[in-house]
Motif scaffolding. Structure first.
Motif, mmCIF file in Angstrom:
data_model
loop_
_atom_site.group_PDB
_atom_site.id
_atom_site.type_symbol
_atom_site.label_atom_id
_atom_site.label_comp_id
_atom_site.label_asym_id
_atom_site.label_seq_id
_atom_site.Cartn_x
_atom_site.Cartn_y
_atom_site.Cartn_z
ATOM 1 N N GLY A 59 18.121 -70.575 -55.822
ATOM 2 C CA GLY A 59 16.958 -71.012 -55.064
ATOM 3 C C GLY A 59 16.598 -69.934 -54.072
ATOM 4 N N GLU A 62 13.846 -72.688 -44.284
ATOM 5 C CA GLU A 62 13.754 -73.080 -45.692
ATOM 6 C C GLU A 62 12.448 -72.583 -46.322
ATOM 7 O OE1 GLU A 62 15.811 -74.264 -47.774
ATOM 8 O OE2 GLU A 62 17.477 -74.911 -46.516
ATOM 9 N N GLY A 109 11.942 -71.263 -49.107
ATOM 10 C CA GLY A 109 11.804 -71.574 -50.529
ATOM 11 C C GLY A 109 10.938 -72.780 -50.795
ATOM 12 N N HIS A 110 10.699 -73.594 -49.766
ATOM 13 C CA HIS A 110 9.886 -74.792 -49.946
ATOM 14 C C HIS A 110 8.539 -74.689 -49.237
ATOM 15 C CE1 HIS A 110 12.989 -76.657 -52.243
ATOM 16 N NE2 HIS A 110 13.860 -76.268 -51.325
ATOM 17 N N VAL A 162 4.848 -74.083 -49.921
ATOM 18 C CA VAL A 162 4.019 -74.234 -51.124
ATOM 19 C C VAL A 162 3.119 -73.004 -51.245
ATOM 20 C CG1 VAL A 162 2.197 -75.582 -52.235
ATOM 21 C CG2 VAL A 162 4.069 -76.750 -51.055
ATOM 22 N N CYS A 205 8.902 -79.355 -57.875
ATOM 23 C CA CYS A 205 10.159 -78.886 -57.286
ATOM 24 C C CYS A 205 11.056 -80.094 -57.052
ATOM 25 C CB CYS A 205 9.857 -78.180 -55.968
ATOM 26 S SG CYS A 205 11.314 -77.562 -55.096
ATOM 27 N N CYS A 238 12.539 -80.871 -54.556
ATOM 28 C CA CYS A 238 12.362 -81.375 -53.196
ATOM 29 C C CYS A 238 11.288 -82.452 -53.123
ATOM 30 C CB CYS A 238 12.037 -80.244 -52.233
ATOM 31 S SG CYS A 238 10.309 -79.698 -52.275
ATOM 32 N N GLN A 273 7.904 -81.733 -53.751
ATOM 33 C CA GLN A 273 6.600 -81.076 -53.691
ATOM 34 C C GLN A 273 6.294 -80.391 -55.025
ATOM 35 O OE1 GLN A 273 5.698 -79.596 -49.333
ATOM 36 N NE2 GLN A 273 7.496 -78.516 -50.098
ATOM 37 N N CYS A 292 6.356 -74.957 -54.955
ATOM 38 C CA CYS A 292 7.212 -74.296 -53.954
ATOM 39 C C CYS A 292 7.550 -72.872 -54.371
ATOM 40 C CB CYS A 292 8.500 -75.089 -53.748
ATOM 41 S SG CYS A 292 8.289 -76.632 -52.865
ATOM 42 N N GLU A 344 10.299 -71.201 -54.407
ATOM 43 C CA GLU A 344 11.482 -70.957 -55.240
ATOM 44 C C GLU A 344 11.261 -71.337 -56.704
ATOM 45 O OE1 GLU A 344 14.608 -74.616 -54.878
ATOM 46 O OE2 GLU A 344 14.671 -73.128 -53.281
ATOM 47 N N ARG A 345 10.197 -72.070 -57.012
ATOM 48 C CA ARG A 345 9.880 -72.381 -58.409
ATOM 49 C C ARG A 345 9.223 -71.211 -59.113
ATOM 50 N NH1 ARG A 345 11.614 -73.988 -61.280
ATOM 51 N NH2 ARG A 345 10.294 -75.346 -62.537
#
Length: 320
Positions: free
Chosen positions: A142, A163, A165-166, A168, A176, A178, A180, A183, A185-186
């Motif tokens: 991630g 954070e 990675g989250h 958007v 994701c 999470c 959402q 994100c 990290e996707r």
């Protein structure tokens, strides 16, 4: 010899060390996390591993450890010493600090987040050394971040500062875990690049490292996958630097092992996106996969600082 125990617990492996007062790594060890055996077994293994390190220090360095630091993934309540939640380890509300202190004879124990611990080490003794404000972003399974300010790392009011990675970056994009969609990290983590490249090349075993090699060889499909990740990462980083104004931006994790295949286009993509913002230095992490363990050791020494044993300023050579 005075020393502390340092433990970095990851989803697949645990790294550990005994760290001397001068920063020397007196002993290092690794073992599998064994998460497939369940969260209770992981906790038991952490306690056993720490006890073995304490015994090793007593036998080989003349005294038991003065303190211990442990870095774990997920959401951490550092003040209470509780591992609140870690999806990849399957645990909730584990009082890890109290459990370790009991197992280790009552010595002080610091509990920290794995990425923030890694950022602490990079900031004090790694790529961010000397920077008053930095952002450490490892690109692994991630993406997370550590916000460094004047030698410390910000945890936030609720334990999840950094954070990134989250953030958007692609509204209505890929879902994701999470909750959402779209994100960072996707799209820009090592696992996201691996997934995209495996689909593009038709090899289910292909990964991000293979994609980087294909980029270097001129493969058009690989370049498209790579550029999508670069663009998403640059969008996320510019959002972060607009909010935080770091002097140094440190990129680590598995994807950073691609070297200039990553850093050259990433620097250019970030440069194109900034307007009024001051462009930070964008550099590779210096400590590799030892950053979390070194950071856990720094957390332990910080506990002892008021007792006259200051945290080390630079690591020395490893001995076993």
């Amino acid at each position: 010899m005075k020393h502390v125990i340092a433990l970095d617990v990851g989803g697949t492996g645990m790294k550990a060390a005994l760290v001397g007062a001068d920063g020397a790594l007196l002993h290092q060890a690794r073992r599998a996390t064994g998460r497939e055996r369940g969260p209770d077994a992981v906790v038991a293994d952490i306690l056993d591993f720490a006890a073995e390190l304490r015994a090793h220090g007593t036998e080989h360095h003349g005294e038991p450890a003065r303190a211990a630091g442990v870095a774990v993934p997920g959401i951490i309540d550092e003040a209470e010493g509780v591992a609140v939640y870690a999806a990849n380890l399957g645990w909730r509300d584990v009082p890890l600090r109290a459990l370790l202190a009991e197992r280790l004879g009552g010595i002080p124990v610091a509990l920290g987040h794995d990425v923030r611990a890694g950022g602490l080490a990079e900031g004090r003794i790694g790529a961010g050394r000397g920077a008053d404000r930095f952002l450490f972003v490892p690109l692994g399974t991630g993406i997370a971040g550590a916000i460094g300010i004047d030698g410390r790392v910000e945890a936030g009011a609720h334990g999840f500062a950094g954070e990134i990675g989250h953030i958007v970056v692609r509204p209505q994009g890929a879902p994701c875990p999470c909750g959402q969609r779209g994100c960072l990290e996707r799209f820009a983590s090592a696992s996201a690049v691996s997934e995209a490249w495996a689909a593009a090349c038709g090899d289910p075993d292909a990964d991000a490292a293979d994609c980087a090699k294909a980029v270097d060889s001129g493969d058009a499909r690989a370049r498209a996958v790579w550029q999508e990740a670069i663009d998403a990462l640059a969008d996320g980083l510019v959002t972060a630097l607009t909010l935080l104004d770091p002097r140094t931006l440190i990129i680590g994790g598995g994807l950073a092992e691609a070297g200039e295949t990553l850093f050259s286009p990433l620097r250019e993509a970030v440069r194109r996106r900034v307007t009024f913002q001051k462009l930070p230095s964008l550099v590779p992490a210096a400590l590799g996969d030892t950053a979390g363990c070194l950071g856990a050791g720094l957390l332990a020494w910080d506990l002892l600082e008021t007792a006259g044993s200051p945290a080390p300023s630079t690591p020395s050579e490893v001995t076993t």
